[in-house]
Each structure stands twice: as C-alpha cells, then as structure tokens.
Design a protein around this motif. Structure first.
Motif, mmCIF file in Angstrom:
data_model
loop_
_atom_site.group_PDB
_atom_site.id
_atom_site.type_symbol
_atom_site.label_atom_id
_atom_site.label_comp_id
_atom_site.label_asym_id
_atom_site.label_seq_id
_atom_site.Cartn_x
_atom_site.Cartn_y
_atom_site.Cartn_z
ATOM 1 N N HIS A 549 -13.069 -56.537 4.853
ATOM 2 C CA HIS A 549 -11.606 -57.281 4.992
ATOM 3 C C HIS A 549 -10.966 -57.281 3.507
ATOM 4 C CE1 HIS A 549 -12.773 -58.616 8.928
ATOM 5 N NE2 HIS A 549 -13.761 -58.920 8.463
ATOM 6 N N CYS A 584 -4.734 -58.941 6.236
ATOM 7 C CA CYS A 584 -5.957 -57.924 5.850
ATOM 8 C C CYS A 584 -5.398 -56.709 5.478
ATOM 9 C CB CYS A 584 -6.943 -58.213 7.014
ATOM 10 S SG CYS A 584 -8.468 -57.107 6.741
ATOM 11 N N TRP A 586 -7.872 -53.847 5.152
ATOM 12 C CA TRP A 586 -8.790 -53.016 5.230
ATOM 13 C C TRP A 586 -8.762 -53.034 6.964
ATOM 14 C CZ3 TRP A 586 -10.695 -49.479 1.923
ATOM 15 C CH2 TRP A 586 -10.580 -49.911 0.681
ATOM 16 N N PHE A 587 -8.566 -51.583 7.429
ATOM 17 C CA PHE A 587 -8.792 -51.818 9.013
ATOM 18 C C PHE A 587 -10.034 -51.721 9.718
ATOM 19 C CE2 PHE A 587 -7.377 -50.622 13.109
ATOM 20 C CZ PHE A 587 -5.898 -50.318 13.040
ATOM 21 N N CYS A 588 -10.323 -53.138 10.048
ATOM 22 C CA CYS A 588 -11.483 -53.688 10.311
ATOM 23 C C CYS A 588 -11.629 -53.786 11.955
ATOM 24 C CB CYS A 588 -11.765 -54.967 9.705
ATOM 25 S SG CYS A 588 -10.084 -56.170 10.172
ATOM 26 N N HIS A 592 -6.698 -55.469 13.919
ATOM 27 C CA HIS A 592 -6.504 -55.794 12.363
ATOM 28 C C HIS A 592 -5.114 -56.163 12.038
ATOM 29 C CE1 HIS A 592 -6.084 -54.191 8.240
ATOM 30 N NE2 HIS A 592 -5.295 -53.358 8.553
ATOM 31 N N MET A 595 -4.545 -59.618 11.984
ATOM 32 C CA MET A 595 -5.509 -60.533 11.047
ATOM 33 C C MET A 595 -4.671 -61.061 9.888
ATOM 34 S SD MET A 595 -9.272 -59.574 9.746
ATOM 35 C CE MET A 595 -10.021 -61.045 8.536
HETATM 36 CU CU1 CUA Z 1 -9.985 -57.625 8.592
HETATM 37 CU CU2 CUA Z 1 -8.542 -55.746 8.876
#
Ligand code: CUA
Ligand code: RUQ
Length: 603
Positions: A549, A584, A586-588, A592, A595
């Motif tokens: 993240h 966030c 970063w594509f988590c 996402h 987030m």
């Molecule tokens: Cu955590 Cu995108």
C-alpha cells in the motif's frame, strides 16, 4: 601520436559512414533468439547497474536487458517515498541528489555471498549499502576528508573492508588553509567496514585516486592515479606521459593503525596513515602510461590489468610479485609482465575465466578481446599476437563487464559494453539521447553483438550476477534492525504497531499510528490543527507477497510505500484549514480507489 579526445569526432570504426555520418551496423539475423527470454520465463542473471547522475541503482535481467527495478539510494523517489520517509531522511541528512558510479556486491571466498551491494556517491563523498534480500538501501556513511569519491571495491576473501577512493585532491583538512597551494593537496584511500559501515582508517597520499580494485586474498588494493602531476587544470593533468597505479599494502596499513602510528585530520576521528611521498611501506606506484583509468583483477587472482586511457596500451601486473616489491627485493617496474596494444582510449577490462580479457576502447568505439598469456609471452619477446578479436560498439564505450567477471567464477557467457553515446541507434527523444548498453555473446570465439539496450543516463558501471546467488524475501522480516526505531516510538506511546490505530497528541506534535490492510486504512478520519507537526506511522498488516500500500496525503507533498509486513513513517506540517483526503497509491485491491480517509485540519 595525435588523435581527437572528443567523443563524437574521432574513431576508426568500420561502421563510420563516409562524410562523417554513421551508418547503423547490419542487424544480426540470429541475434534476437539469443537475447529472447520468453514471456513468463526468468533471466539467468541479475545485472546491478549504477544509475549515474540519477543517484540510484538499477536492476536489469540479463540477457533480456529488461529493467526490473530502480533502487533509490541518494535520490528522492516519488514512488517509494525515499527521501521523504523518516528512515530515509535520517540516512540522507537533508541531501537530495547523488552521483553513483560503481556498484559492487559483498564477497565471501572470492564470489558473491548475496548479502549486500555497495555504491559510491561521487557528488557528496558517501558510500551506501543495499541489503540484497530486500533490495533496499539500509546504510549511508559520510567519508571524511574526501571529495569526489569515485572508485570503490569490497575485499573479496570475505565481507571485510570496502575501499573508497577520493578522486579530487583537496587541502588537508579542507578548512580554508592551503587553498592556493595545490602542492599541499592530498587524497584519501578510505577503508570502511562492510558490516558496520564505520570508517576504519584512511591512508593519505599526494596524487589522485580514480578507479579501485581489490585482490582476492585481502593483501592489496589498487587505485589509478591519472593526475600524478598534481595539476588543477586539464593541461596540467595531462602533462606527464607516465602516471601510475597505486598499490596499497593493506596489512602494513592495518599494522600501523594497530600500533597507533596514525594521525587525525580535521574534525574526523578516523585514524589516518600518512603515506605521502610514496613509495613506502604502505603504498608503491606502478608506472603506467598515460592518465590511467580502469584497474581490474583477473578471476584467477593473478593479474591486475590497468588501462592507459591516453595510451593505446594496458599494463599487466603480476600480483604475486608485489610482496618482493614491498620487501625491496625487486623494483616496482619489475612487477609488470605485459603491456599489449589494444586500441585508442582503453578504459576498463572484463574477463571470461578462460584466460581472455575484454577491454573497452573509448576513442575507437570497439571492444578488444585479447589473451593474457599471449600478452605475457609477447612482452618477453616471443612473436605472438595477443589480440584475438575486435568488435565495433555504438558508440564510445565506457565501462564493460562480463557475467561473474569480478569473481573467481567468471563464466564467459555475456559481456556488456556501456556506451556513452547512442547517436543514431534509437528514435530521437530530444536533445539528450539515451546511453546504449550493448549485450555481446562471448560464449564462443567470436564476439557477437546481439542487443541494444537504451538506458537513462548514466549507468557508469554494472556487475552481472548468477541468479542463484541472490535470495530475496517476500514480506518484511519484523525482527530486522530497521524496525527498532518504530517499536521504540510505539512502546513510549503505548501502541502496538500491528494492532492499534491511535492518534497521540503531544503539544503541537501529532503521531498517527495506523494499520493498512487491503482495502482499508485503520483510520478513515484524523483531526489535527493547522500548523501541527503530523507524523503518520503506517504498518502494513498484509502478509501476501507484493501486496503493498502507499499513503499519499493530498496537497501536503507526502507519499510513501508500505510493503507487506512493513512499517514506514513520514512527518509533515498540517496546512491551511480544510479537508484533505489521504489515499492508497498502489493498486492493491478491487476497492483500491475506496482505500482512503480524511485528514481534517482545523483552525
Ligand atoms: Cu491499498 Cu491500494
Ligand atoms: S568511470 S567510464 Cu566513473 Cu567508472 Cu570509467
């Protein structure tokens, strides 16, 4: 002999078209097969490339030459938050740039032990260390009494010292004295402990120190001196036809340090051994024509190969003879066992482990393959030609290296030629063109150019490492030293990093402890006052490989990466009253974009 020293005008390459233009070399029909790594398949080697003026280190796969990662070291990096997190800021001490030239890995028993990479910063005289299991920078040390830290090399018999050269001579100490008296300037050969990253000693000499190499036994280190004249202008530095390569006697220096026969210079407490005026018990000067640049050690540990730069020769020293030189039994010139002519502007040398050397030739834009044994026989007067083959490269090659060339396990498969100019090789992209890192197959007798690799400026040097020697981890190891800092903060605030989401107010300081777990931050609302010093300390509870993240606080110039099982933190001043989303980066997860949370800044 007269030739142009300029990179773009001279040269005798066969690909030079009439009328001064350049014609691309004919493409090699079978080349693409050799370099092709099919989708989903891995390369056989890691390539560690220095990042030059970017201040970073890059990892490429060899032979595909695909760039796999950029490791921020001395630079500020928007993707990871290096240069912005509290941890990296403590290492960088307010600096935001660096100039990395030489990256080398730690050794045990003559080959890579997979623990660390070391890299220099020429701009600010620093040495950094990267932990190879995470590929993250973990230490940076300032090198005292030094400017232009250029060549570095770790010892090869074990993870021992890392030797660092100051290329620029300065007054000693450099505190305003002797500024107009260059005769009194000096340079330091500095030994840093590769485990603790502490400066162990410095050896002071009066000439400059350029490239560096260590032997395989821990007895010696080498440093090229292109400015034996002690000049401060180009003309002065080029004055002499002969300069030298320093050979440091590491055991003699250590003995002097142990016996307290040292001084200190300036405000540094590091013991300094005064070896000015060499030749002496600490250092001898091997005469080398003219303005030497690279020094490389053959994988059998027998020879040091020193490139002439402004002489068409390389000078080969038999390392076992140096004991007799230091004992006064033979003259230093008698340690030279060969001096083949390899072309105009030799800079660096790689090896294939089969007795051949490959020297990069800057002015001619060629790689010259030559045989060490034949060069030694020719020096003794035998009628043999040591030159095996020459290959045009494009253009003006600087460093070169071969697979495992800097270890006793040199395997002679791949050679890279790190060319400083690409000229016509790629689509033009504005005024500054990419460099061209060319890949050459050296597995049989001929040199086979198989790949053009455009790179962002300017990776000076690279090492090519067998993939089985590198073992990376998948999630952070919480027992790692780096977590002590956060654990101590958390203990003081009565917080458990992995479990708690808590805002601690301490006067105008606000510490926000927060967990991340896809697709949520532990807090969706944080209230602070305008002007507060806010510290976000984020722990990523996810322990899935690659599930990272990021925390970006909008309008506040804050963004940093939190890897699985990692803790990272950054500190900033809360701005004007208002609502500021943090999110966030970063594509988590499918959620996402959701987030995120609000930093509510009150008046
Ligand atoms: Cu955590 Cu995108
Ligand atoms: S240097 S092109 Cu910084 Cu290694 Cu020789």
């Amino acid at each position: 002999m007269a030739w142009s020293l300029s990179a773009c005008t001279g040269g005798t390459t066969t690909s030079q078209a009439p009328g001064g233009g350049t014609a691309p070399a004919a493409p090699d029909a079978h080349a693409s097969n050799k370099t092709h790594v099919p989708p989903g398949k891995h390369d056989d080697y890691y390539g560690f490339w220095s990042g030059g003026q970017s201040g970073e280190v890059r990892i490429l796969g060899v032979p595909s030459m695909r760039e796999l990662k950029r490791i921020p070291v001395f630079n500020r990096d928007s993707a990871t938050g290096w240069g912005q997190t509290d941890f990296s800021k403590a290492l960088l001490k307010g600096r935001t740039m660096g100039d990395t030239h030489h990256v080398h890995l730690s050794y045990t028993d003559g080959t890579y032990d997979g623990r660390y990479a070391y890299v220099n910063d020429k701009a600010t005289a620093r040495l950094a260390r990267i932990r190879l299991e995470t590929m993250e920078t973990d230490k940076i040390v300032d090198i005292p009494n030094s400017q232009g830290t250029h060549g570095i090399f770790p010892q090869r018999h074990k993870t021992g010292l890392v030797l660092c050269n100051s290329e620029f001579r300065t007054p000693m100490p450099n505190d305003g004295r002797d500024m107009d008296d260059p005769k009194k300037y000096a340079a330091m050969h500095t030994a840093i402990d590769g485990e603790t990253m502490e400066v162990k000693w410095q050896c002071m000499v009066d000439g400059n120190l350029d490239l560096c190499a260590t032997d395989y036994t821990g007895d010696y280190s080498f440093a090229c001196c292109y400015n034996s004249e002690g000049g401060v202008t180009l003309e002065e530095m080029m004055g002499a036809d002969q300069d030298w390569v320093w050979c440091f006697n590491l055991k003699a220096i250590q003995a002097a340090v142990d016996a307290g026969k040292t001084m200190t210079v300036g405000t540094s407490k590091a013991p300094v051994v005064d070896a000015r005026g060499g030749d002496n018990e600490f250092v001898v000067r091997v005469p080398v024509p003219k303005s030497p640049h690279g020094v490389n050690i053959s994988p059998d540990g027998k020879y040091a190969v020193m490139c002439g730069k402004l002489s068409p020769t390389v000078t080969v020293v038999e390392i076992s003879r140096l004991a007799d030189v230091f004992a006064g039994k033979i003259k230093v010139a008698d340690a030279v066992v060969a001096q083949p002519e390899v072309g105009l502007g030799p800079l660096h040398t790689a090896f294939d482990g089969r007795g051949n050397a490959y020297t990069s030739i800057f002015l001619d834009s060629v790689m010259t393959k030559w045989n060490i044994d034949k060069a030694i026989r020719a020096y003794k007067g035998e009628q043999v030609d040591p030159i095996v083959a020459k290959l045009d490269v494009h253009y003006q090659v600087g460093h070169t290296n071969a697979s495992m060339s800097e270890t006793k396990e040199a395997d002679g498969k791949w050679l890279v030629a790190l060319c400083k100019f690409s000229k016509d090789r790629f689509l033009p992209v504005g005024l500054l063109h990419p460099e061209n890192d060319q890949l050459i197959d050296i597995s049989d007798d001929k040199l086979d150019l198989i790949h053009d690799g455009p790179t962002a400026p300017e990776p000076h040097d690279a090492v090519i490492v067998r993939k089985d020697l590198i073992k990376t981890i998948k999630v952070q190891d919480r027992k790692d030293d780096r977590f002590k800092m956060y654990e101590e903060w958390a203990a003081k605030d009565g917080v458990k990093l992995m479990d708690d989401n808590k805002v601690i107010r301490d006067g105008k300081k606000v510490r926000v402890y927060m967990i991340s777990q896809a697709p949520k931050f532990g807090l969706t609302e944080v209230r602070v006052k305008s002007g507060d010093e806010v510290q976000f300390i984020v722990t990523n509870r996810d322990s899935v490989e690659d599930l990272a993240h990021g925390l970006c606080v909008t309008q506040h110039d804050v963004n940093f990466l939190i890897n699985p099982q990692d803790t990272q933190s950054a500190t900033f001043t809360a701005g004007e009253p208002g609502v500021y989303w943090y999110y966030c980066t970063w594509f988590c997860h499918a959620m996402h974009l959701e987030m995120r949370g609000r930093l509510i800044v009150e008046a």
